[in-house]
Motif scaffolding. Sequence first.
Motif, PDB file in Angstrom:
ATOM      1  N   LEU A 252     -35.794  11.830   4.082  1.00  0.00           N
ATOM      2  CA  LEU A 252     -35.399  13.292   3.583  1.00  0.00           C
ATOM      3  C   LEU A 252     -36.506  14.408   3.806  1.00  0.00           C
ATOM      4  O   LEU A 252     -36.237  15.384   4.380  1.00  0.00           O
ATOM      5  N   LEU A 253     -37.676  14.078   3.396  1.00  0.00           N
ATOM      6  CA  LEU A 253     -38.654  15.010   3.582  1.00  0.00           C
ATOM      7  C   LEU A 253     -39.141  14.986   4.731  1.00  0.00           C
ATOM      8  O   LEU A 253     -39.600  15.980   5.262  1.00  0.00           O
ATOM      9  N   ASP A 254     -39.420  13.733   5.374  1.00  0.00           N
ATOM     10  CA  ASP A 254     -39.843  13.918   6.875  1.00  0.00           C
ATOM     11  C   ASP A 254     -38.933  14.592   7.769  1.00  0.00           C
ATOM     12  O   ASP A 254     -39.328  15.192   8.810  1.00  0.00           O
TER      13      ASP A 254
ATOM     14  N   ALA B 169     -49.467  18.691  -4.707  1.00  0.00           N
ATOM     15  CA  ALA B 169     -48.972  18.618  -6.165  1.00  0.00           C
ATOM     16  C   ALA B 169     -47.438  18.550  -6.311  1.00  0.00           C
ATOM     17  O   ALA B 169     -46.825  17.832  -6.835  1.00  0.00           O
ATOM     18  N   ALA B 170     -46.835  19.478  -5.230  1.00  0.00           N
ATOM     19  CA  ALA B 170     -45.241  19.535  -5.292  1.00  0.00           C
ATOM     20  C   ALA B 170     -44.830  18.462  -4.800  1.00  0.00           C
ATOM     21  O   ALA B 170     -43.665  17.862  -5.268  1.00  0.00           O
TER      22      ALA B 170
ATOM     23  N   ARG C 193     -34.685  24.933   0.927  1.00  0.00           N
ATOM     24  CA  ARG C 193     -35.492  26.196   1.439  1.00  0.00           C
ATOM     25  C   ARG C 193     -36.833  26.219   1.143  1.00  0.00           C
ATOM     26  O   ARG C 193     -37.657  26.548   1.892  1.00  0.00           O
ATOM     27  N   LEU C 194     -37.081  25.959  -0.147  1.00  0.00           N
ATOM     28  CA  LEU C 194     -38.495  25.883  -0.696  1.00  0.00           C
ATOM     29  C   LEU C 194     -39.455  24.767   0.277  1.00  0.00           C
ATOM     30  O   LEU C 194     -40.535  25.054   0.485  1.00  0.00           O
ATOM     31  N   TYR C 195     -38.693  23.689   0.234  1.00  0.00           N
ATOM     32  CA  TYR C 195     -39.595  22.637   0.934  1.00  0.00           C
ATOM     33  C   TYR C 195     -39.715  23.187   2.302  1.00  0.00           C
ATOM     34  O   TYR C 195     -40.896  22.798   2.914  1.00  0.00           O
ATOM     35  N   GLU C 196     -38.646  23.635   2.909  1.00  0.00           N
ATOM     36  CA  GLU C 196     -38.857  24.028   4.370  1.00  0.00           C
ATOM     37  C   GLU C 196     -40.164  25.152   4.471  1.00  0.00           C
ATOM     38  O   GLU C 196     -41.023  25.043   5.328  1.00  0.00           O
ATOM     39  N   LEU C 197     -40.181  26.000   3.454  1.00  0.00           N
ATOM     40  CA  LEU C 197     -41.338  27.015   3.401  1.00  0.00           C
ATOM     41  C   LEU C 197     -42.593  26.194   3.203  1.00  0.00           C
ATOM     42  O   LEU C 197     -43.591  26.577   3.701  1.00  0.00           O
ATOM     43  N   LEU C 198     -42.518  25.232   2.454  1.00  0.00           N
ATOM     44  CA  LEU C 198     -43.861  24.449   1.995  1.00  0.00           C
ATOM     45  C   LEU C 198     -44.286  23.838   3.107  1.00  0.00           C
ATOM     46  O   LEU C 198     -45.449  23.846   3.426  1.00  0.00           O
TER      47      LEU C 198
END
Length: 186
Positions: free
Chosen positions: A69-71, A36-37, A130-135
Amino acid sequence: ESQHEQSCLGKLPFCAILELNQVLGFWNHQVCMKEAALLDYYVCGFCWAKDADFSPTQTSFIMAVLHMLLDNIRDKQMALVENMLEFTKALAAACHRSSTEMENASPLLSTDEATALIGHIENSLFQKHRLYELLFTSDREENLTTAERTLEVFGRQHPLTPLEEGIPAHLHHDWSPRQLDRHCEL
């Protein structure tokens, strides 16, 4: 979400969201917080590009940059600074006209468009890096099942003992546990 993002989702046809969902392979986005995120990230990027009147080629570039960037976070586990450098390289290539191109060919993004894209990426990804790293690195189920909580229960001398905070001294003394015991015996 911001009011802009909510209004954009209202303008985006439902079939476009479904198609984006299928392209990305998010089949559990209604029950999986991670999917979802990520779907929200891509839909917001697409809506932003649409609202900013980018051409289909420019929108495709923007979506590719968002994906890259997400990859970088997920696969390469890049830190924020490294990811910013990769973004800078991609943006420089889009804003630069190659010497092998025709003289009248314009770059993919103008300076104003590049500035707008920088602002969007900063707000949508870099501030939440940092939130995406944790995700991508933490297992949510593991966090839920391995969390231990210790509760300490303090016993009271009498069930009608008042809390001491905020009670005037003369009332507290009048209603001390001893006084309550005597009152209850009567």
